[in-house]
Structures are given as C-alpha cells and as structure tokens.
Design an enzyme around this catalytic site. Sequence first.
Site, PDB file in Angstrom:
ATOM      1  N   HIS A  76       0.808  -0.893   0.146  1.00 16.38           N
ATOM      2  CA  HIS A  76       0.091   0.531  -0.040  1.00 16.38           C
ATOM      3  C   HIS A  76       0.922   1.227  -0.013  1.00 16.38           C
ATOM      4  O   HIS A  76       1.863   1.059   0.103  1.00 16.38           O
ATOM      5  CB  HIS A  76      -0.995   0.060   0.959  1.00 16.38           C
ATOM      6  CG  HIS A  76      -0.396   0.268   1.825  1.00 16.38           C
ATOM      7  ND1 HIS A  76       0.845  -0.999   2.929  1.00 16.38           N
ATOM      8  CD2 HIS A  76      -0.916   0.777   3.607  1.00 16.38           C
ATOM      9  CE1 HIS A  76       0.623  -0.147   4.204  1.00 16.38           C
ATOM     10  NE2 HIS A  76       0.669   0.533   4.796  1.00 16.38           N
ATOM     11  N   HIS A 126       1.023   4.037   1.953  1.00 14.64           N
ATOM     12  CA  HIS A 126       2.259   4.903   3.370  1.00 14.64           C
ATOM     13  C   HIS A 126       3.324   4.494   3.149  1.00 14.64           C
ATOM     14  O   HIS A 126       4.117   3.620   2.814  1.00 14.64           O
ATOM     15  CB  HIS A 126       1.437   4.024   4.356  1.00 14.64           C
ATOM     16  CG  HIS A 126       0.313   5.146   4.724  1.00 14.64           C
ATOM     17  ND1 HIS A 126      -0.166   3.766   5.328  1.00 14.64           N
ATOM     18  CD2 HIS A 126      -0.590   5.317   3.989  1.00 14.64           C
ATOM     19  CE1 HIS A 126      -1.660   4.324   5.876  1.00 14.64           C
ATOM     20  NE2 HIS A 126      -1.991   5.866   5.394  1.00 14.64           N
ATOM     21  N   ASP A 128       6.014   4.325   4.522  1.00 14.40           N
ATOM     22  CA  ASP A 128       6.822   3.689   5.918  1.00 14.40           C
ATOM     23  C   ASP A 128       7.223   2.134   4.310  1.00 14.40           C
ATOM     24  O   ASP A 128       7.951   1.526   5.185  1.00 14.40           O
ATOM     25  CB  ASP A 128       6.703   3.434   6.996  1.00 14.40           C
ATOM     26  CG  ASP A 128       5.020   2.704   7.170  1.00 14.40           C
ATOM     27  OD1 ASP A 128       4.564   3.360   6.355  1.00 14.40           O
ATOM     28  OD2 ASP A 128       4.978   2.192   8.296  1.00 14.40           O
ATOM     29  N   HIS A 129       5.714   2.035   3.845  1.00 13.60           N
ATOM     30  CA  HIS A 129       6.551   0.933   3.257  1.00 13.60           C
ATOM     31  C   HIS A 129       7.461   0.890   1.386  1.00 13.60           C
ATOM     32  O   HIS A 129       6.361   0.244   0.655  1.00 13.60           O
ATOM     33  CB  HIS A 129       4.733  -0.009   2.633  1.00 13.60           C
ATOM     34  CG  HIS A 129       4.754  -0.822   3.825  1.00 13.60           C
ATOM     35  ND1 HIS A 129       4.296  -1.375   4.556  1.00 13.60           N
ATOM     36  CD2 HIS A 129       4.199   0.336   5.002  1.00 13.60           C
ATOM     37  CE1 HIS A 129       4.457  -1.212   5.373  1.00 13.60           C
ATOM     38  NE2 HIS A 129       3.563  -0.317   6.075  1.00 13.60           N
ATOM     39  N   HIS A 161      -7.285  -1.795   5.692  1.00 15.90           N
ATOM     40  CA  HIS A 161      -6.388  -0.614   6.244  1.00 15.90           C
ATOM     41  C   HIS A 161      -7.222   0.961   6.116  1.00 15.90           C
ATOM     42  O   HIS A 161      -8.307   0.634   5.593  1.00 15.90           O
ATOM     43  CB  HIS A 161      -5.328  -0.652   5.988  1.00 15.90           C
ATOM     44  CG  HIS A 161      -4.436   0.176   6.769  1.00 15.90           C
ATOM     45  ND1 HIS A 161      -3.753   0.177   7.314  1.00 15.90           N
ATOM     46  CD2 HIS A 161      -3.165   0.940   6.198  1.00 15.90           C
ATOM     47  CE1 HIS A 161      -2.642   0.636   8.358  1.00 15.90           C
ATOM     48  NE2 HIS A 161      -1.825   1.416   6.792  1.00 15.90           N
ATOM     49  N   ASP A 220       0.064  -3.681   6.301  1.00 18.84           N
ATOM     50  CA  ASP A 220      -0.791  -3.012   7.609  1.00 18.84           C
ATOM     51  C   ASP A 220      -2.525  -3.813   7.550  1.00 18.84           C
ATOM     52  O   ASP A 220      -2.961  -3.425   6.322  1.00 18.84           O
ATOM     53  CB  ASP A 220      -0.674  -1.945   8.030  1.00 18.84           C
ATOM     54  CG  ASP A 220       0.944  -1.681   7.935  1.00 18.84           C
ATOM     55  OD1 ASP A 220       1.527  -2.647   7.743  1.00 18.84           O
ATOM     56  OD2 ASP A 220       0.887  -0.198   7.488  1.00 18.84           O
ATOM     57  N   HIS A 260       6.789  -5.201  11.685  1.00 19.35           N
ATOM     58  CA  HIS A 260       6.007  -4.119  12.182  1.00 19.35           C
ATOM     59  C   HIS A 260       5.703  -3.101  13.421  1.00 19.35           C
ATOM     60  O   HIS A 260       4.466  -3.034  13.667  1.00 19.35           O
ATOM     61  CB  HIS A 260       4.877  -3.781  11.174  1.00 19.35           C
ATOM     62  CG  HIS A 260       4.479  -2.248  10.844  1.00 19.35           C
ATOM     63  ND1 HIS A 260       3.378  -1.895  11.301  1.00 19.35           N
ATOM     64  CD2 HIS A 260       4.662  -1.731   9.411  1.00 19.35           C
ATOM     65  CE1 HIS A 260       2.853  -1.191  10.428  1.00 19.35           C
ATOM     66  NE2 HIS A 260       3.809  -1.141   9.614  1.00 19.35           N
TER      67      HIS A 260
END
Lengths: 308, 308
Positions: free
Chosen positions: A64, A66, A68-69, A144, A214, A272
């Site tokens: 996805h 976000h 941090d990914h 999410h 997530d 995570h």
Amino acid sequence: MLAPFEITILGNNSAIPANGRFPSAQLLNIHDQLLLVDCGEGSQIRLAETKKKAFRLEHIFITHLHGDHFFGIFGLLTSMSLLGRTKTLNIYCHAPLQKLLETTLEITKGGINYPIEFHFLPETGSQVICTTAHFEVTAFQLTHRIPTCGFLFKERFPKRKINQDKLIEAGIPKVFWGDIQKEKDVLLDTGELVASKDYILPGPKPRTYAYCTDTQFTLDFVPVIEGADTIYVDSTYMSSDEQKAKDRYHCTAAQAATIAKTAGVGRLLLGHFSSKYRNLQPLLDEAKAVFKLTEIAHQGKTFSIESW
Amino acid sequence: MLAPFEITILGNNSAIPANGRFPSAQLLNIHDQLLLVDCGEGSQIRLAETKKKAFRLEHIFITHLHGDHFFGIFGLLTSMSLLGRTKTLNIYCHAPLQKLLETTLEITKGGINYPIEFHFLPETGSQVICTTAHFEVTAFQLTHRIPTCGFLFKERFPKRKINQDKLIEAGIPKVFWGDIQKEKDVLLDTGELVASKDYILPGPKPRTYAYCTDTQFTLDFVPVIEGADTIYVDSTYMSSDEQKAKDRYHCTAAQAATIAKTAGVGRLLLGHFSSKYRNLQPLLDEAKAVFKLTEIAHQGKTFSIESW
C-alpha cells in the site's frame, strides 16, 4: 534437497524508524528467484548488506502507499539503473505509484535504463497477480486506512513428472508429452482434448508464505492464507494498546496470533513494530500464549521455509 | 565561550550507498539552531542516531534534485508530522521539489500537520536566501548536470554591543538604543536618519562554513567562499579518474584541494565519495599534497568550527 524458499527481513518497524529498526521490507528467495516485498526507506542500503546480488531481483510487491512501505523505491530504482541493469523490472502496486515514480524520475532527470512493467493490484477480492515457473503470487485485501493488499507466495515446480504408463495406455503420442509436462492441455489429431493435469504425477506439496501487513484485526482473509507454512502479520502493538491498534488500523501481537491460529498455519512471524517497543520479547510472549509457533521477525534474520 | 557551530556528517557517499556510507546529508548546529543540508535516503534514520532532538530543525537546504540529495525528505517530513510537529518548516530548494512533495503527500494521504514554507533557490548568481538572528545563508551556483547551488553559512550575533559613549556624544535619545542594537536604522524626531552600523561595536569575526557539492571543478564560486573557516567539497574521485569526474560533473580530491587553496580557507572536508572507494585514505593523501589542512568528512563525525 529442497530448493530455497527464504525470507530475509530488511526492515520490520512501523512508520517511524527507531531502535535501529528500518521500515517495512523483505527479500524473498524462491528457487533462487529474488523478490522484494515492500520497500521502505533505506531498503537499498539493507539489500546491499545481504550481499545477495539483490539487484538481480525482478519483482517488487508494494502492499500500500503509506510512505514506510515504499519511500525506498525511488533510490533503489535509480541505483539499479546506475549499476547497469537492463532487465525488465515488474512492480505490483496500487496505480498512483506509477504516476509518482514517473514524476520523480522526470524531476531528477534520472533516466532509468531498463523497462518497468507496472501491474496494478485488485481493489476487491483476491486474485493471482503473478505466475512464473517458480512461484505464483495471490493478492488479497487487508483492512487498512487506505487500499492495502496482502500477498500469498506459493512455490511452483517447473518440471513436473508425467505418468508415462497412463499416457501409453491412453494412446497419447509422444510428441505431445513435452507440452503435457509443461501443464499445457493438448488437442489430439482425433479432436480429443487432453487435460494435462490427468497425466501429471503429484509433485511435492508447494510451500507457501503470506505477508499480511498493514491491517486491522480481521479474519476476512483467513480463507486465502489457510494452512500456509509461514505468515508474517502486522503486530504493531501489545494488547494493552488494543484500542489504539484498532483506531490506527493495526493489529496487536495477540490478534496476529489469533489470525495464525484460526488459519492453521505452520509458523507466525511478528513484525511492523511500533517505535515505542525497544524490547520485543513481551510481544512474542503475548503472541505465544495464543499461538505457540511464533517468532519475532528480527531485522537481518533469514527464515527458511520447510513444509510443516 | 564560543556558541556552537558544528557540522555532523550524516551521509557522505555519492549516488549509490555503499561501504556503510549513506548518501548526502549534514546536520548543522549554529548557536543551537539545527539545520539540515541535503537529505539523502535514510537521513531520518541517521538523524535519530545523533540523539540531538533533530526533529527540532527548522530549515532544510537541498542543493539539487538528484535523488541521492533529497530522497530522504519524504520520510523525514512524514515522521516529523507523526511526532507531533506544529512548527513551520522552511525548505530551500529548486521549485520542482514542491510539486513532487505535494504529489507524494497527496498519494500517501500523509497529512502534514505543520506549515511548510518553500524558498526557491536562485538560478543565476549568488543570493542571501535566509537570515535569522543566528545565521545567514548565501546560495551560489555550482557547475553540475542540473541546476545546483552551494551554500555559505555565516553566523550572526543577535546581541551586538553598542557604543554608548558615541551615542551620548551624538545626542541620540536612549529610546532608540534598543533598535540600534538590533541593527535597525532609526529616524530621529529631528528628521535625521541614524545608521545603526555607525554605533555598533565590532563583534567577533563571524565563522563561516561552505557546502560545495555536487560540482565539476571550477573556481567560479571562489569569491563567495573566500576565507571561509571550513568548506566541504565534492571529492567523488581520485585524480586517476579526472576525466570521469569531469564527464560526470564531479571533482577529484586534488581539485577540491585546489579550490580550498585558491579560496584561502581554514579547513577542507572531503566528501561525496564514489562507492568504488572502500578506503578513503588515498583521497586524503591526494588532497593533502595540495592543501594540508584537509580532513575526511567521516560519516557520524562532528566537526566544530573555530576561527582559523
């Protein structure tokens, strides 16, 4: 000897890198094919440390959008080009990432000297998004804040054995045997359609690995990952922060264990982690109370998948 | 005691991170004000390691839009927001970065909970781009493949001493002294304009630091950095790769030293090293043969600037 099916943890932290832990990224080695799952900031630095000629990888899966990914993908793609890559790179992601990558490369004048093929993830349900000789990948929906997919990686066996006795008995000419071995159905001169699966001997049970982060706690995706050999599940918080986990669309370690138990998997990897936890042992203890076969997905560690 | 004027090297490598070296980023502490110069991938991770409450920083300077100088800004800005920042952040950069940041934040739904003020760098010549009570920053042109600015950081002294005897002698009422001390010119009731500089006592010589990368060898910017206390200069290659350095718009260590010598600076820091050099000693030796007061800008090291 089993062909390799390994997961190397490049990063296992949630949003803000802390305690020496980098954001989400894993390197998979399935039958010596390298795949990257998520690509948080610093992934190329962690990849270089694995010394696995990681720039050979051909497939990148982004759960996805976000940061941090995926914030590490800009640098990784640029470095691959500077290192002389010419081979096509496949990126499996939600559609907006393509535009963002194109804008970024245009601004940096960072001409990428190899083709990139984008494959967009399904917005509902589950779907096979990638099939190669060595593995098959199914994307499925997680719950999410923004559209997010989990991935199920299943090994494949490129050379299956055929049941020669049965083929002879059925009078199927040898000229078709090669195609049948490659799992192709064939049309005989007589007009008869031969289903290859009827003549292929059962192979070893394919090993599977599911990456599930997530996500808020849900059992919705359990049917997809049921009986998987190993799964990696969002374990951002301890149960004492269950409400916070829910509000922020994440799981607790105990909830991750409940998913593993319900799905009857072989092994659970916790990951995570919230930056607030320097020591991860309490998360492991909490999960183990629900599902014993749990391990912490420590950064830098490689997990080998055997059948369970 | 001198107020701090320190440079902490967060990353010193050129394009591809290697040998444990991260891409370009430096944290400056001028009179306890924190500034970031360049923001390569992983800067927020390196910043966290300095334990300097680095998220307090108010100014980020980006020399140019090659990824190894700014790919860390997405993660840093997002983390600052997650950490609850509300204070305005000033970003000094070339214009396209604003659009790219806005597109990225829109895609990640990463609402930034603090104001960002963009200040665009000059496209020709040199220009003061930032003045605070404690420092002044001048941007100047470097010679690179895309528009690139170097930065000269000069400390300022917020509380200057005034020449009271001279003020009394000139009959300037006390009510104006405060403004004069703040370097403001004042208009007396008599209609006379008083230039504050005529009544401010000479302060200590302001210390200066110049950040000069990425650039091909040129002496064009020497007039701007002349006599600086410390300069950091692009030293991507050894002299044996001088042609490659030129073709790729970088300097050799010897060329960096020639710039330092010509500019008559106090100290030269070498940085922006090619990934091919694991051992940096030969670059230092090469530069020292031209300019003795040279040091390697080792990652993690903090250099304190004294007057030279």
